[in-house]
Design a protein around this motif. Structure first.
Motif, mmCIF file in Angstrom:
data_model
loop_
_atom_site.group_PDB
_atom_site.id
_atom_site.type_symbol
_atom_site.label_atom_id
_atom_site.label_comp_id
_atom_site.label_asym_id
_atom_site.label_seq_id
_atom_site.Cartn_x
_atom_site.Cartn_y
_atom_site.Cartn_z
ATOM 1 N N TRP A 186 6.720 -14.111 -15.883
ATOM 2 C CA TRP A 186 6.111 -12.793 -15.733
ATOM 3 C C TRP A 186 7.138 -11.814 -15.171
ATOM 4 O O TRP A 186 7.860 -12.145 -14.239
ATOM 5 C CB TRP A 186 4.916 -12.872 -14.790
ATOM 6 C CG TRP A 186 3.839 -13.807 -15.250
ATOM 7 C CD1 TRP A 186 3.658 -15.099 -14.849
ATOM 8 C CD2 TRP A 186 2.791 -13.534 -16.190
ATOM 9 N NE1 TRP A 186 2.564 -15.646 -15.481
ATOM 10 C CE2 TRP A 186 2.012 -14.712 -16.308
ATOM 11 C CE3 TRP A 186 2.429 -12.418 -16.946
ATOM 12 C CZ2 TRP A 186 0.897 -14.797 -17.146
ATOM 13 C CZ3 TRP A 186 1.320 -12.503 -17.781
ATOM 14 C CH2 TRP A 186 0.569 -13.680 -17.874
ATOM 15 N N THR A 187 7.183 -10.610 -15.727
ATOM 16 C CA THR A 187 8.082 -9.566 -15.243
ATOM 17 C C THR A 187 7.262 -8.372 -14.783
ATOM 18 O O THR A 187 6.369 -7.911 -15.500
ATOM 19 C CB THR A 187 9.058 -9.125 -16.353
ATOM 20 O OG1 THR A 187 9.807 -10.256 -16.774
ATOM 21 C CG2 THR A 187 10.000 -8.040 -15.851
ATOM 22 N N GLY A 188 7.596 -7.897 -13.578
ATOM 23 C CA GLY A 188 6.885 -6.743 -13.051
ATOM 24 C C GLY A 188 7.550 -6.257 -11.790
ATOM 25 O O GLY A 188 8.713 -6.596 -11.515
ATOM 26 N N THR A 189 6.805 -5.476 -11.052
ATOM 27 C CA THR A 189 7.334 -4.907 -9.814
ATOM 28 C C THR A 189 6.440 -5.313 -8.648
ATOM 29 O O THR A 189 5.214 -5.350 -8.801
ATOM 30 C CB THR A 189 7.474 -3.368 -9.941
ATOM 31 O OG1 THR A 189 8.286 -2.887 -8.869
ATOM 32 C CG2 THR A 189 6.135 -2.660 -9.907
ATOM 33 N N PRO A 190 7.051 -5.647 -7.503
ATOM 34 C CA PRO A 190 6.221 -6.070 -6.365
ATOM 35 C C PRO A 190 5.247 -4.975 -5.936
ATOM 36 O O PRO A 190 5.566 -3.778 -5.997
ATOM 37 C CB PRO A 190 7.248 -6.372 -5.272
ATOM 38 C CG PRO A 190 8.503 -6.707 -6.021
ATOM 39 C CD PRO A 190 8.484 -5.801 -7.223
ATOM 40 N N LEU A 191 4.066 -5.392 -5.490
ATOM 41 C CA LEU A 191 3.025 -4.436 -5.108
ATOM 42 C C LEU A 191 3.288 -3.816 -3.739
ATOM 43 O O LEU A 191 3.009 -2.626 -3.526
ATOM 44 C CB LEU A 191 1.667 -5.156 -5.115
ATOM 45 C CG LEU A 191 0.461 -4.352 -4.649
ATOM 46 C CD1 LEU A 191 0.207 -3.156 -5.556
ATOM 47 C CD2 LEU A 191 -0.783 -5.238 -4.570
ATOM 48 N N ALA A 192 3.804 -4.606 -2.790
ATOM 49 C CA ALA A 192 3.877 -4.149 -1.388
ATOM 50 C C ALA A 192 4.611 -2.812 -1.227
ATOM 51 O O ALA A 192 4.100 -1.902 -0.536
ATOM 52 C CB ALA A 192 4.513 -5.233 -0.513
ATOM 53 N N PRO A 193 5.780 -2.619 -1.847
ATOM 54 C CA PRO A 193 6.469 -1.335 -1.676
ATOM 55 C C PRO A 193 5.653 -0.145 -2.168
ATOM 56 O O PRO A 193 5.739 0.952 -1.598
ATOM 57 C CB PRO A 193 7.747 -1.501 -2.521
ATOM 58 C CG PRO A 193 7.950 -2.980 -2.617
ATOM 59 C CD PRO A 193 6.577 -3.574 -2.635
ATOM 60 N N LEU A 194 4.833 -0.375 -3.189
ATOM 61 C CA LEU A 194 3.986 0.690 -3.727
ATOM 62 C C LEU A 194 2.892 1.041 -2.715
ATOM 63 O O LEU A 194 2.593 2.226 -2.491
ATOM 64 C CB LEU A 194 3.362 0.185 -5.039
ATOM 65 C CG LEU A 194 3.004 1.190 -6.107
ATOM 66 C CD1 LEU A 194 4.211 2.002 -6.537
ATOM 67 C CD2 LEU A 194 2.436 0.448 -7.319
ATOM 68 N N LEU A 195 2.334 0.024 -2.082
ATOM 69 C CA LEU A 195 1.315 0.276 -1.055
ATOM 70 C C LEU A 195 1.945 1.002 0.139
ATOM 71 O O LEU A 195 1.315 1.886 0.735
ATOM 72 C CB LEU A 195 0.682 -1.046 -0.599
ATOM 73 C CG LEU A 195 -0.070 -1.836 -1.682
ATOM 74 C CD1 LEU A 195 -0.635 -3.134 -1.106
ATOM 75 C CD2 LEU A 195 -1.195 -1.004 -2.305
ATOM 76 N N GLU A 196 3.186 0.642 0.434
ATOM 77 C CA GLU A 196 3.865 1.322 1.550
ATOM 78 C C GLU A 196 4.132 2.785 1.214
ATOM 79 O O GLU A 196 4.004 3.658 2.077
ATOM 80 C CB GLU A 196 5.166 0.581 1.896
ATOM 81 C CG GLU A 196 4.890 -0.680 2.707
ATOM 82 C CD GLU A 196 6.005 -1.711 2.650
ATOM 83 O OE1 GLU A 196 7.065 -1.417 2.058
ATOM 84 O OE2 GLU A 196 5.801 -2.822 3.184
ATOM 85 N N GLU A 197 4.471 3.061 -0.039
ATOM 86 C CA GLU A 197 4.670 4.447 -0.462
ATOM 87 C C GLU A 197 3.393 5.264 -0.318
ATOM 88 O O GLU A 197 3.428 6.416 0.104
ATOM 89 C CB GLU A 197 5.101 4.483 -1.927
ATOM 90 C CG GLU A 197 6.583 4.729 -2.119
ATOM 91 C CD GLU A 197 6.932 4.722 -3.597
ATOM 92 O OE1 GLU A 197 7.691 3.810 -3.969
ATOM 93 O OE2 GLU A 197 6.461 5.588 -4.360
ATOM 94 N N ALA A 198 2.279 4.652 -0.718
ATOM 95 C CA ALA A 198 0.996 5.362 -0.623
ATOM 96 C C ALA A 198 0.574 5.500 0.837
ATOM 97 O O ALA A 198 -0.098 6.475 1.205
ATOM 98 C CB ALA A 198 -0.072 4.624 -1.431
ATOM 99 N N GLY A 199 0.963 4.546 1.662
ATOM 100 C CA GLY A 199 0.617 4.587 3.075
ATOM 101 C C GLY A 199 -0.829 4.209 3.319
ATOM 102 O O GLY A 199 -1.734 5.055 3.231
ATOM 103 N N LEU A 200 -1.078 2.958 3.615
ATOM 104 C CA LEU A 200 -2.463 2.523 3.834
ATOM 105 C C LEU A 200 -2.978 3.092 5.155
ATOM 106 O O LEU A 200 -2.265 3.077 6.167
ATOM 107 C CB LEU A 200 -2.524 0.990 3.888
ATOM 108 C CG LEU A 200 -2.211 0.252 2.576
ATOM 109 C CD1 LEU A 200 -2.283 -1.255 2.790
ATOM 110 C CD2 LEU A 200 -3.166 0.685 1.463
ATOM 111 N N ALA A 201 -4.193 3.596 5.133
ATOM 112 C CA ALA A 201 -4.824 4.082 6.362
ATOM 113 C C ALA A 201 -5.021 2.904 7.319
ATOM 114 O O ALA A 201 -5.123 1.752 6.895
ATOM 115 C CB ALA A 201 -6.171 4.728 6.023
ATOM 116 N N SER A 202 -5.069 3.216 8.624
ATOM 117 C CA SER A 202 -5.128 2.126 9.612
ATOM 118 C C SER A 202 -6.443 1.357 9.506
ATOM 119 O O SER A 202 -6.519 0.199 9.913
ATOM 120 C CB SER A 202 -4.959 2.692 11.018
ATOM 121 O OG SER A 202 -5.989 3.644 11.251
ATOM 122 N N ASP A 203 -7.492 1.985 8.953
ATOM 123 C CA ASP A 203 -8.775 1.273 8.834
ATOM 124 C C ASP A 203 -8.974 0.645 7.456
ATOM 125 O O ASP A 203 -10.044 0.141 7.156
ATOM 126 C CB ASP A 203 -9.944 2.200 9.172
ATOM 127 C CG ASP A 203 -10.004 3.428 8.268
ATOM 128 O OD1 ASP A 203 -9.003 3.691 7.543
ATOM 129 O OD2 ASP A 203 -11.032 4.126 8.287
#
Lengths: 367, 367
Positions: free
Chosen positions: A129-146
């Motif tokens: 499978w080829t793709g891009t890791p999800l975590a950096p994308l979530l960090e870019e969006a910035g998850l709310a603390s809740d």
């Protein structure tokens, strides 16, 4: 998410989800013809060709245009993102062999039989499978603390358990941030085939396939647990109809063998010539590395040779030479992983027919 | 060809080949999970992706090395030929869209049900096949004047009806010399996938799929009719267990519809929103061009629009707008070809469950 409760005709035979001692239904046959398993001789290959990899499609395969398709990342985030396929392909790419298995693999062998997709044993496959890791994308969006979970929703829509919903599953924030969780757009070096989620699917290595949402259209950060059908009702280990049960997540340790010799067309029963026979297959687990594979010949267990793994989340090849003597024989195989889990030799039943990793049985006639 | 008669265990339920009113067997389920149909929503595409095209594999998929593989053309010829894959690829190449269908498509809908591969309706697909015409090769080898048939043998081997044989079928010299009969090595622009016969298969356009022998290893010119199991026993229109019956050859006219709306997971029953609904699908015949497609709405038949064919041996798209009103409806479709054959609306039963082209039934709930 709007939910329409839909009148359903009563099935003439068994009811979906309810275990039965009764005969196979026409509905199960229809599902079996659509959702195909991997023929066990494909265990021969390190990487399963796309057309042989198992497929479970809950509803219909949607026809998605890559040009107009967008992935929306929204909800409890600092800034929403809307990404085209080109945007996603422009991000850092990772290629990784990952073994996927359906949580219902082995369901039709349970007694009584939970009535759903009636897998025998081949609901598995390993692709690059080829793709891009999800975590950096979530960090870019910035998850709310809740934010507590991410909800992944596909373009496929239908009715299950009387509820109309697009296919959707969630992961906790901690699960979604694992470095191996990816958004994938290629399988075995080619664009994702439409039946595997074109243009983009989630890939959650180590988990049963239901987590790897296909035809992904949105990722929503939510502040309370997602209660969609596929998350809160389906995919639970239960002993009866009443919940809550234990949510299904990682793949239980399993090994499979390529049935040796030649088959009978109808019964698939094997005929083998006497003499040395190379028995081989694959073993995998989502709970750790495969540590040991044993082959049972007429009830006597012997260790098999196990090759190095293809990757952290992919199966290992195993092999053993068996000197076959004329007569009737029963071959089995079982694996143990580094968590200490060993495949059972008797069924460990549950109400939805999930995670049945009972050791395979191959009956052979040696001539 | 050596034939070993092999002891078989008695099946606990129905016997292969014998029609039954009884329940589906575990053996039928196993076959259904291996030999997958084309999901009907794939009728959307002119050309079926390789992983969605139907597959019928009598025995196991053989693993053939393209390097060591050779095609031997021998028997009643002036000079035998032995050809590598490169030799075959160096010959004049033709690419052609061809619709293939399994002769058993629709078998499981027959009552009583012949017990074999239990197809529902999706044993069909259309691919772009690339290969070289067979006739010039036969001319190079020079058929002896007493040659009556060509026997095509694959690398796949197993037991059927108690007989061990590699999969083999024959064509008369006249049939084999048809210009559209090809040796094909590519499907949809890629090397033949292993499950479709890598490295080389026969392609007999217009015939049911059993004629297009996969994993082809030899072509033998013979001076008497070939009596192998797949030719002389299987694939006959019969009214009972006793032969000889009529050998199966060309594809009977058929149309199929993409079931509209959304499905219920288990029953696959459809729910449609009221208003204009585009009904569409495909129609094909091996006995001539498709001349007309009709859609039946609650028993009233109306003509559909039919697009030009993709090629001489490929399906035609059809479409019709239906204004759906709330309630329960039964949709059907039927095609007529230039031979005058029209799909029946009731079953035309035969003992092996071959060529069941009864018009499809799609039940929908309009809301």
């Amino acid at each position: 998410m709007s939910k329409h409760h839909v009148k359903q005709r009563a099935s003439k035979a068994a009811n979906p989800g309810q275990p039965t001692q009764g005969p196979l239904t026409h509905e199960e046959l229809q599902l079996s013809g659509r959702n195909h398993s991997m023929p066990l001789e494909a265990l021969h290959d390190d990487i399963t060709p796309a057309g042989l990899h198992y497929l479970l499609i809950h509803f219909d395969i949607p026809h998605v245009s890559a040009e107009t398709w967008r992935l929306r990342l929204s909800g409890a985030v600092n800034r929403s993102l809307e990404l085209s396929l080109e945007d996603i392909k422009a991000r850092p790419a990772v290629t990784m062999p990952v073994t996927l298995e359906c949580a219902g693999n082995g369901r039709s062998l349970l007694q009584p039989r939970p009535v759903s997709q009636p897998w025998v044993l081949g609901a598995v496959g390993t692709a690059e499978w080829t793709g891009t890791p999800l975590a950096p994308l979530l960090e870019e969006a910035g998850l709310a603390s809740d934010a507590v979970e991410l909800v992944f929703t596909g373009a496929d829509n239908g009715i299950q358990g009387g509820v109309e919903e697009p296919y959707a599953r969630s992961l906790s924030v901690a699960e979604a941030m694992h470095p191996e969780v990816m958004l994938v757009y290629a399988m075995n070096g080619n664009p994702l085939p439409k039946q595997h989620g074109f243009p983009l699917r989630l890939l959650v290595p180590g988990w049963y396939g239901m987590a790897s949402v296909k035809w992904l259209t949105s990722i929503e950060a939510v502040t309370s647990r997602f209660m969609g059908f596929q998350q809160a009702v389906a995919y639970h280990y239960l002993q009866g109809p009443d919940g809550p049960g234990i949510p299904v997540s990682h793949i239980r340790v399993r090994s499979l063998m390529i049935p040796p010799g030649i088959p009978d067309f109808y019964t698939r029963r094997r005929v083998v010539d006497a003499g040395p026979v190379m028995l081989h297959g694959r073993a995998w687990s989502g709970h750790g590395d495969v540590e040991r594979v044993e082959v049972g010949i007429d009830g006597e267990w012997m260790p098999a040779h196990v090759d190095p793994p293809l990757g952290d989340f992919a199966w290992r090849r195993w092999s053993m030479v068996w000197v076959a003597s004329p007569g009737e024989h029963v071959l089995r195989c079982r694996a143990m992983d580094t968590s200490g889990a060993l495949q059972p030799t008797e069924q460990v039943w549950n109400y939805q027919g999930i995670g049945n990793n009972m050791a395979q049985v191959v009956e052979v006639t040696v001539r």
